[in-house]
Design an enzyme around this catalytic site. Structure first.
Site, PDB file in Angstrom:
ATOM      1  CD  GLU A   1      -2.502  -5.377   0.562  1.00 41.72           C
ATOM      2  OE1 GLU A   1      -1.638  -5.893  -0.161  1.00 41.72           O
ATOM      3  OE2 GLU A   1      -2.384  -4.246   1.083  1.00 41.72           O
TER       4      GLU A   1
ATOM      5  CD  GLU B   1      -1.191  -4.011   5.465  1.00 39.98           C
ATOM      6  OE1 GLU B   1      -0.514  -3.503   4.538  1.00 39.98           O
ATOM      7  OE2 GLU B   1      -1.377  -5.226   5.581  1.00 39.98           O
TER       8      GLU B   1
HETATM    9  C1  GBH Z   1       0.879  -4.583   1.887  1.00 36.28           C
HETATM   10  O1  GBH Z   1       0.987  -4.808   0.524  1.00 36.28           O
HETATM   11  C2  GBH Z   1       0.948  -5.913   2.579  1.00 36.28           C
HETATM   12  O2  GBH Z   1      -0.299  -6.295   3.130  1.00 36.28           O
HETATM   13  C3  GBH Z   1       2.019  -5.988   3.619  1.00 36.28           C
HETATM   14  O3  GBH Z   1       2.265  -7.334   3.928  1.00 36.28           O
HETATM   15  C4  GBH Z   1       3.253  -5.270   3.149  1.00 36.28           C
HETATM   16  O4  GBH Z   1       4.337  -5.448   3.991  1.00 36.28           O
HETATM   17  C5  GBH Z   1       2.896  -3.803   3.042  1.00 36.28           C
HETATM   18  O5  GBH Z   1       1.781  -3.609   2.245  1.00 36.28           O
HETATM   19  C6  GBH Z   1       4.036  -2.932   2.524  1.00 36.28           C
HETATM   20  O6  GBH Z   1       4.366  -3.265   1.221  1.00 36.28           O
HETATM   21  O7  GBH Z   1       3.853   0.771  -8.181  1.00 36.28           O
HETATM   22  O8  GBH Z   1       5.555   1.902  -6.955  1.00 36.28           O
HETATM   23  O9  GBH Z   1       3.250   2.562  -6.748  1.00 36.28           O
HETATM   24  C7  GBH Z   1       0.972  -3.685  -0.305  1.00 36.28           C
HETATM   25  C8  GBH Z   1       1.217  -4.133  -1.735  1.00 36.28           C
HETATM   26  C9  GBH Z   1       2.091  -1.971  -2.319  1.00 36.28           C
HETATM   27  C10 GBH Z   1       1.649  -3.644  -3.957  1.00 36.28           C
HETATM   28  C11 GBH Z   1       2.228  -0.936  -3.437  1.00 36.28           C
HETATM   29  C12 GBH Z   1       1.803  -2.621  -5.051  1.00 36.28           C
HETATM   30  C13 GBH Z   1       2.803  -0.604  -5.758  1.00 36.28           C
HETATM   31  C14 GBH Z   1       4.010   0.316  -5.610  1.00 36.28           C
HETATM   32  N1  GBH Z   1       1.242  -3.061  -2.696  1.00 36.28           N
HETATM   33  N2  GBH Z   1       2.695  -1.565  -4.654  1.00 36.28           N
HETATM   34  S1  GBH Z   1       4.174   1.457  -6.971  1.00 36.28           S
END
Ligand code: GBH
Length: 458
Positions: free
Chosen positions: A170, A351
């Site tokens: 990412e 993922e």
């Molecule tokens: C991944 O990031 C990572 O690679 C991992 O390390 C992490 O643990 C996993 O996902 C779970 O988070 O605005 O309410 O719709 C994901 C990162 C997740 C960032 C969704 C933005 C938006 C939530 N993204 N988030 S929302």
């Protein structure tokens, strides 16, 4: 470079890989043992105002990896995606390697291979050595050379046993959140910092692909991108424009230059000052697959932040998970189709998963119906994409274990295996049983549909 690919392998057909993912910082612990130095996340979490949780011990996977591999085997996983902690193997980020740190991954890889589980190695899941951040980190162009040297060390050490390599996890999230919006380590919020970081990460990706290709025979290489539809939160034209702007960063800042040797038009002017002749060809090295992380779509509203777009604004009608993320399986199917059409590469979902309400019942079993229904709906959406022609070759659930969820600490549980953070006891949740059964059923289906070998008696 883009060759037509053979038609999709339906999940269950031999060759489709079912796995689980974790990352070093989130599970290993042993943060200052055997010569590991600080990463930017160790330092970031010590500043006032952050979560009180630390990743000093995390899931203690550093000491409990054998037990965790045994669990994976019980669940019938075909593959395990993990990342290397750069500050564990190169405490200063460059220069002298740390033998004790390197030896940990030897043990992990050997245990996986002995259990018949294919190791998928990711070079960078956000834990930059602090020593390199002190020199400017991803804002310093020299990092492309430091990253290439680190990739070479890893390739030469493990390349006899590991064939699946991902350069970055990412890149959009850690550059936008870490250098643009200041929500992740190293906590910088600056437009120039963001655009420098984007370009230097892309350059580092291309340099690492070259190193992995030359140092590992039969390497199978890709990058792992987060990609999700960016829908306007309302019919307001300002929100529609913001959604397009966010999509340029979120979905295209990395996959686009890595595939097509140019930046998406919305970003081109901002990144141009940092491009040196030759860079774009260096970035766009051919890769073998497209790694996708996907959780939900974005609902975008106009904002005053430096990209003019905010998210997390899903309308009330959209179903949500326990942490409020939208649950829209169709958006996953659409994302897979979109990647297939644009990039024409085999796709691995590296993922997908959700935080859910984990309820411990009186018999000590952990019921996580919310996670099971999410996984059921999302794997079904993936199968729809495959039937429609997307070349999806594997699916990895996030995550094997409840782990350190970055800024949210231990408050969010994404594991299919429960971790009691006080005792480190692992308890497979109902979703782990569901996943194991699903994998077994798909495998049985695959074997039943294989053409039967002719015996001597015919
Ligand atoms: C991944 O990031 C990572 O690679 C991992 O390390 C992490 O643990 C996993 O996902 C779970 O988070 O605005 O309410 O719709 C994901 C990162 C997740 C960032 C969704 C933005 C938006 C939530 N993204 N988030 S929302």
């Amino acid at each position: 470079r883009i060759e037509p690919h053979p038609r999709a392998t339906p999940p269950g057909q031999t060759g489709f890989v079912w796995g689980a993912s974790t990352s070093a910082f989130q599970v290993e612990g042993a943060a200052h043992l055997d010569g590991r130095s600080d990463s930017i996340w160790d330092v970031y979490l010590r500043a006032p105002g952050r979560t009180k949780d630390t990743a000093e011990t995390a899931c203690d996977h550093y000491h409990r990896y054998a037990e965790d591999v045994a669990l994976m085997r019980e669940l019938g996983l075909g593959a395990y995606r993990f990342s290397i902690a750069w500050p564990r193997v190169l405490p200063q980020g460059r220069g002298a390697a740390n033998e004790a740190g390197l030896a940990f991954y030897d043990r992990l890889i050997d245990a996986l291979l002995a259990a018949g589980i294919e190791p998928w190695l990711c070079l960078y899941h956000w834990d930059l050595p602090q020593a390199l951040d002190d020199l400017g980190g991803w804002q310093n162009r020299d990092i492309a050379g430091w990253f290439a040297d680190y990739a070479g060390l890893v390739a030469r050490r493990y390349g006899d046993r590991v064939k699946r390599f991902a350069t970055f996890n990412e890149p959009c999230v850690f550059t936008l959140f870490g250098y643009g919006l200041g929500w992740h380590a190293p906590g910088v919020a600056d437009k120039a910092a963001l655009h420098k970081a984007i370009h230097h990460v892309n350059l580092s990706h291309g340099r690492a692909v070259d190193v992995l290709r030359s140092d590992v025979s039969d390497a199978s290489i890709g990058a792992i991108h987060n990609r999700q539809p960016c829908y306007p939160a309302t019919s307001n034209p300002a929100d529609a424009a913001a959604a397009l702007r966010l999509a340029a960063y979120w979905n295209d800042a990395f996959p686009f230059p890595q595939a097509f040797a140019c930046y998406p038009p919305d970003l081109a002017d901002a990144v141009a000052p940092y491009i040196v002749p030759g860079d774009m060809a260096q970035i766009a090295r051919p890769v073998d697959w497209f790694g996708l992380n996907h959780y939900s779509p974005h609902y975008v509203k106009a904002d005053t932040n430096l990209i003019g777009a905010g998210f997390g604004a899903a309308p009330d009608t959209v179903p949500r998970s326990a942490i409020g993320w939208p649950v829209v399986p169709d958006a996953f199917r659409d994302t897979l189709m979109d990647i297939h059409q644009r990039f024409q590469l085999p796709i691995y979902v590296l993922e997908n998963g959700t935080a859910a309400a984990d309820v411990i019942d009186p018999t000590g079993h952990i019921q996580d119906d919310g996670r099971i229904s999410y996984l059921r709906a999302y794997t079904a959406a993936m199968e729809q994409a495959i039937r429609a022609g997307a070349d999806v070759r594997g699916y990895f659930v996030w995550s094997l274990l409840d782990n350190f969820e970055w800024g949210a600490g231990y408050s969010q549980r994404f594991g299919i295996v429960y971790v009691d953070h006080a005792t480190q006891r692992r308890i497979p949740k109902a979703s782990a049983r569901w996943y194991a059964d699903t994998i077994a059923a798909r495998r049985a289906l695959a074997h039943a549909s294989e053409p039967r070998k002719l015996t001597e008696s015919g």
